[in-house]
Design a protein around this motif. Structure first.
Motif, PDB file in Angstrom:
ATOM      1  N   ARG A  18       0.829  -1.209   0.000  1.00 34.01           N
ATOM      2  CA  ARG A  18       0.000   0.000   0.000  1.00 34.01           C
ATOM      3  C   ARG A  18       0.862   1.257   0.000  1.00 34.01           C
ATOM      4  NH1 ARG A  18      -4.830  -1.041   4.407  1.00 34.01           N
ATOM      5  NH2 ARG A  18      -6.337  -2.013   2.978  1.00 34.01           N
ATOM      6  N   ASN A  19       1.919   1.240   0.796  1.00 36.80           N
ATOM      7  CA  ASN A  19       2.799   2.400   0.870  1.00 36.80           C
ATOM      8  C   ASN A  19       3.453   2.678  -0.474  1.00 36.80           C
ATOM      9  OD1 ASN A  19       2.188   2.748   3.571  1.00 36.80           O
ATOM     10  ND2 ASN A  19       3.923   1.509   4.285  1.00 36.80           N
ATOM     11  N   LYS A  20       3.848   1.610  -1.189  1.00 35.28           N
ATOM     12  CA  LYS A  20       4.475   1.803  -2.494  1.00 35.28           C
ATOM     13  C   LYS A  20       3.485   2.390  -3.501  1.00 35.28           C
ATOM     14  CE  LYS A  20       7.882  -1.932  -2.113  1.00 35.28           C
ATOM     15  NZ  LYS A  20       8.346  -3.236  -2.679  1.00 35.28           N
ATOM     16  N   VAL A  21       2.281   1.843  -3.489  1.00 34.48           N
ATOM     17  CA  VAL A  21       1.290   2.276  -4.479  1.00 34.48           C
ATOM     18  C   VAL A  21       0.811   3.687  -4.212  1.00 34.48           C
ATOM     19  CG1 VAL A  21      -1.024   1.815  -5.373  1.00 34.48           C
ATOM     20  CG2 VAL A  21       0.553  -0.074  -4.996  1.00 34.48           C
ATOM     21  N   ARG A  53      -5.571  -1.676  -7.553  1.00 31.48           N
ATOM     22  CA  ARG A  53      -5.654  -0.629  -6.535  1.00 31.48           C
ATOM     23  C   ARG A  53      -6.942  -0.750  -5.723  1.00 31.48           C
ATOM     24  NH1 ARG A  53      -2.738   4.140  -6.724  1.00 31.48           N
ATOM     25  NH2 ARG A  53      -1.003   4.137  -8.198  1.00 31.48           N
ATOM     26  N   LYS A  54      -8.018  -1.099  -6.411  1.00 36.17           N
ATOM     27  CA  LYS A  54      -9.287  -1.248  -5.712  1.00 36.17           C
ATOM     28  C   LYS A  54      -9.229  -2.372  -4.691  1.00 36.17           C
ATOM     29  CE  LYS A  54     -12.892  -0.587  -8.189  1.00 36.17           C
ATOM     30  NZ  LYS A  54     -14.001  -0.752  -9.173  1.00 36.17           N
ATOM     31  N   ASP A  56       6.348   5.508  -9.640  1.00 35.77           N
ATOM     32  CA  ASP A  56       6.752   4.192 -10.162  1.00 35.77           C
ATOM     33  C   ASP A  56       5.610   3.192 -10.115  1.00 35.77           C
ATOM     34  OD1 ASP A  56       9.275   5.154 -10.598  1.00 35.77           O
ATOM     35  OD2 ASP A  56      10.061   4.479  -8.661  1.00 35.77           O
ATOM     36  N   TYR A  57       4.651   3.421  -9.240  1.00 37.14           N
ATOM     37  CA  TYR A  57       3.533   2.486  -9.087  1.00 37.14           C
ATOM     38  C   TYR A  57       2.218   3.238  -9.339  1.00 37.14           C
ATOM     39  CZ  TYR A  57       6.955  -0.623  -6.969  1.00 37.14           C
ATOM     40  OH  TYR A  57       8.052  -1.414  -6.750  1.00 37.14           O
ATOM     41  N   SER A  58       2.092   3.744 -10.547  1.00 39.08           N
ATOM     42  CA  SER A  58       0.910   4.537 -10.891  1.00 39.08           C
ATOM     43  C   SER A  58      -0.116   3.746 -11.702  1.00 39.08           C
ATOM     44  CB  SER A  58       1.336   5.778 -11.693  1.00 39.08           C
ATOM     45  OG  SER A  58       2.017   5.387 -12.881  1.00 39.08           O
ATOM     46  N   HIS A  59       0.147   2.460 -11.866  1.00 39.09           N
ATOM     47  CA  HIS A  59      -0.752   1.651 -12.676  1.00 39.09           C
ATOM     48  C   HIS A  59      -1.946   1.174 -11.855  1.00 39.09           C
ATOM     49  CE1 HIS A  59       2.717   1.979 -15.111  1.00 39.09           C
ATOM     50  NE2 HIS A  59       3.417   1.013 -14.509  1.00 39.09           N
TER      51      HIS A  59
END
Length: 638
Positions: A498-501, A528-529, A507-510
């Motif tokens: 979660r922290n990365k996204v 993400r959902k 970098d984790y925008s997908h």
């Protein structure tokens, strides 16, 4: 009953599940494996054969019904023997004018209280049902169309029987397709089979009947569609020949091989017919626009149009009714010059006004008459003023007949083959091919739509104009997939992921990410959902909430297979695995399909190191750099 039709690839090779993914216990739903011919196609062929026989019998019924109504209306007799209305005009004179008006009144009532679909010549209406309504035509049209057309033609309407029987055959095929469990594609095949059988049953022209189905109804060239249509057409033509014989519909005296200079002249005539066909199309719809402005209900428009038919019928009796004998006379060059001028002029006025009024009729026979007559006039004039060229007025008439239909309908191959099948004159093929091609070229340049598509274009329906190979089926997944994929290990904690996204690094925008297990194999997907929904699971690993079983595609599969797989399962991205290694090789996002569906081609090139960091994609000559920003993924290297 309509059967849901999943997206189908030519093969499912590359979409099966890997045994290495031992956590998967259910088979992934995949597009059904299809061959060129399977048991379903055999079933359709059997239905099509029955359709062909039924359409042939309906055609015979329609012809006899026209004869009965003609005899009752003009001769006061009940007879199945066809007689031309022109034979009665000498005795009836101006008393014959009310006959087509009364017939048109009946047609107007049938259209208003039965079905508006019987108005017009039928082919545009069938095209619209194919393109917008899953090829569904109401059953009542199957009964109302032949009856209304028989009334209109039998009372002097300047139409041929082929248009109504094509429309009736289409309705018959559609009704059969609705009564049996079929997909929309299969029902379209049945509709086209019925239409082709109807045309073959009238003219004994099975090959051109198949071609007109391809060019105006199927909008595709697939064995699964063509074979049933061909069988229906063959059976219908065979039944017609067994009843009426094998003589050509439009008999001609034997033609001879044209010279090179004469062939060039026929090409020029074809171009002239292209201009004339555009004029005819625009005239018909201009007159129709004038009827739209009339301050009375449309059910009375056919009566107004038929008043012109009746008056012109007294002035030129041969314009009344089917008038196939006119075409034979024209092709044999038996009509004198001024007689041909009179017939063409009056036939055009009578037909265009009557058709534009919305009565039930057809376009083929009137166009053949008008085009053949104009071609004959050009041939006579050319032979008179330029005798050294060697123009044959009969060939000129044949070219005019076919070229006007090629230009008006944009069914070029149909026009060429039809003219040959109905005359059986092989030396006419070369002039026909050149003349029809020239007519098609000129008319398409002058007018975007045709006499068949203008009506539905005004309603916002666009008919396909080109046939090409499926671009998605020609590109492999490895050439379109994103190679540099952000993924997570199945043992990572949910909190860390979660922290990365949610970070600001970008970098984790997908929207979706693959999950890799300890063996390095794909074990699931996460979005993400899913991360946002996993409340109260802070101690869980990302592998615990990953989507399983996972849908994927092999890198040597086609983009078509990937697209079908995504459509069937309503997913926005597909992991790409290597065949044999089952290692994650990339990902296919749905945004990657946008250039394909926009009808553009993709050419991948590399610059520099070849690691994909500097990629260029060419879209129809327009270069786009840094597609990462457009799709969220970097295109794959070749």
């Amino acid at each position: 009953m309509t059967q849901k039709e999943p997206a189908k690839s030519q093969t499912t090779n590359g979409l099966t599940l890997s045994p290495a993914l031992d956590f998967i216990i259910e088979a992934t739903q995949i597009p059904s494996q299809t061959a060129l011919i399977n048991h379903r196609v055999l079933f359709l062929c059997g239905i099509a054969i029955g359709l062909g026989a039924a359409a042939a019998l309906v055609a015979q019924f329609l012809v006899k019904l026209i004869a009965v109504i003609t005899n009752l209306a003009y001769f006061g007799q009940f007879s199945f023997v066809f007689r031309a209305p022109a034979d009665a005009i000498g005795g009836l004179g101006w008393y014959s004018v009310p006959i087509p008006i009364l017939g048109a009144v009946l047609v107007g009532f049938m259209a208003r209280y039965g079905s508006q679909a019987i108005r017009g010549h039928g082919i545009p209406e069938a095209m619209e049902q194919v393109l917008t309504n899953d090829s569904k035509i109401p059953m009542r049209v199957m009964f109302l169309k032949p009856i209304s057309s028989a009334i209109a033609i039998g009372t002097g309407g300047p139409f041929g029987a082929e248009g109504p029987i094509i429309a009736t055959g289409s309705a018959l095929g559609s009704v059969v397709g609705q009564s049996i469990q079929m997909t929309a594609s299969e029902r379209k095949t049945m509709l086209a089979a019925g239409a082709a059988a109807g045309m073959a049953a009238i003219f004994g022209s099975p090959v051109s009947a198949v071609l007109i189905a391809i060019e105006l109804l199927l909008f595709e060239f697939r064995p699964q569609s063509i074979i049933p249509v061909a069988l229906a057409s063959c059976i219908a033509a065979g039944i017609r020949m067994s009843i009426e014989g094998t003589a050509p519909v439009f008999a001609m005296t034997e033609l001879h091989q044209p010279s090179l200079t004469a062939l060039f002249a026929y090409l020029v005539m074809g171009g002239v017919m292209g201009v004339f066909s555009t004029f005819v199309t625009r005239s018909v719809y201009w007159i129709e626009d004038q009827f739209e402005k009339a301050p009375i209900h449309w059910m009375w428009w056919p009566a107004i149009g038929s008043a012109a038919v009746g008056v012109i019928g007294v002035l030129e009796p041969d314009t009344l009714g089917v008038g196939y004998y006119n075409i034979s006379s024209i092709l044999s060059a038996q009509l004198p010059f001024w007689a041909a001028v009179s017939l063409c002029l009056y036939k055009f006025i009578s037909w265009s006004i009557s058709l534009s009024s919305g009565t039930s009729g057809g376009t083929l026979a009137p166009l053949f008459t008008i085009g053949g007559g104009v071609g004959l006039l050009m041939g006579i004039a050319g032979a008179h003023f330029f005798p050294a060229i060697g123009i044959d007025p009969r060939i000129a008439a044949l070219v005019g007949m076919a070229a006007i239909f090629a230009g008006a309908s944009r069914a070029m191959l149909t026009s060429v083959v039809f003219a040959f099948e109905t005359t059986l004159q092989p030396f006419g093929l070369l002039p026909l091919l050149g003349g029809c091609a020239a007519s098609y070229l000129v008319s398409a340049y002058l007018m975007q739509t045709s006499i068949m598509t203008e009506k539905i274009a005004r309603r916002g329906v666009r008919a396909p104009e080109e046939y090409s190979a499926d671009l998605l089926d020609q590109v492999l997944v490895r050439d379109a997939a994103t190679r540099h994929v952000k993924s997570f290990h199945s043992t990572e904690s949910l909190t860390a992921v979660r922290n990365k996204v949610s970070g600001d690094s970008g970098d984790y925008s997908h929207q979706g990410y693959p999950i890799i297990n300890q063996q390095g194999f794909l074990s699931g997907m996460i979005t993400r959902k899913d991360l946002m929904r996993a409340d109260g699971c802070s101690d869980a690993t990302i592998g615990d909430i990953a989507i399983k079983p996972v849908k994927f595609v092999y890198e040597d599969s086609t983009v078509r297979q990937a697209a079908d797989h995504m459509v069937n399962h309503s997913i926005g991205r597909l992991p790409v695995l290597g065949r044999g290694t089952h290692q994650l090789k990339g990902i296919i996002p749905e945004a990657m399909f946008f250039p394909f569906f926009n009808g553009v081609s993709m050419i991948f090139t590399n610059e520099g190191s070849g690691d994909g960091s500097h990629r260029e994609m060419f879209f129809c000559g327009r270069k786009e750099r840094d597609m990462v920003g457009a799709t969220g993924f970097e295109p794959a290297t070749t």
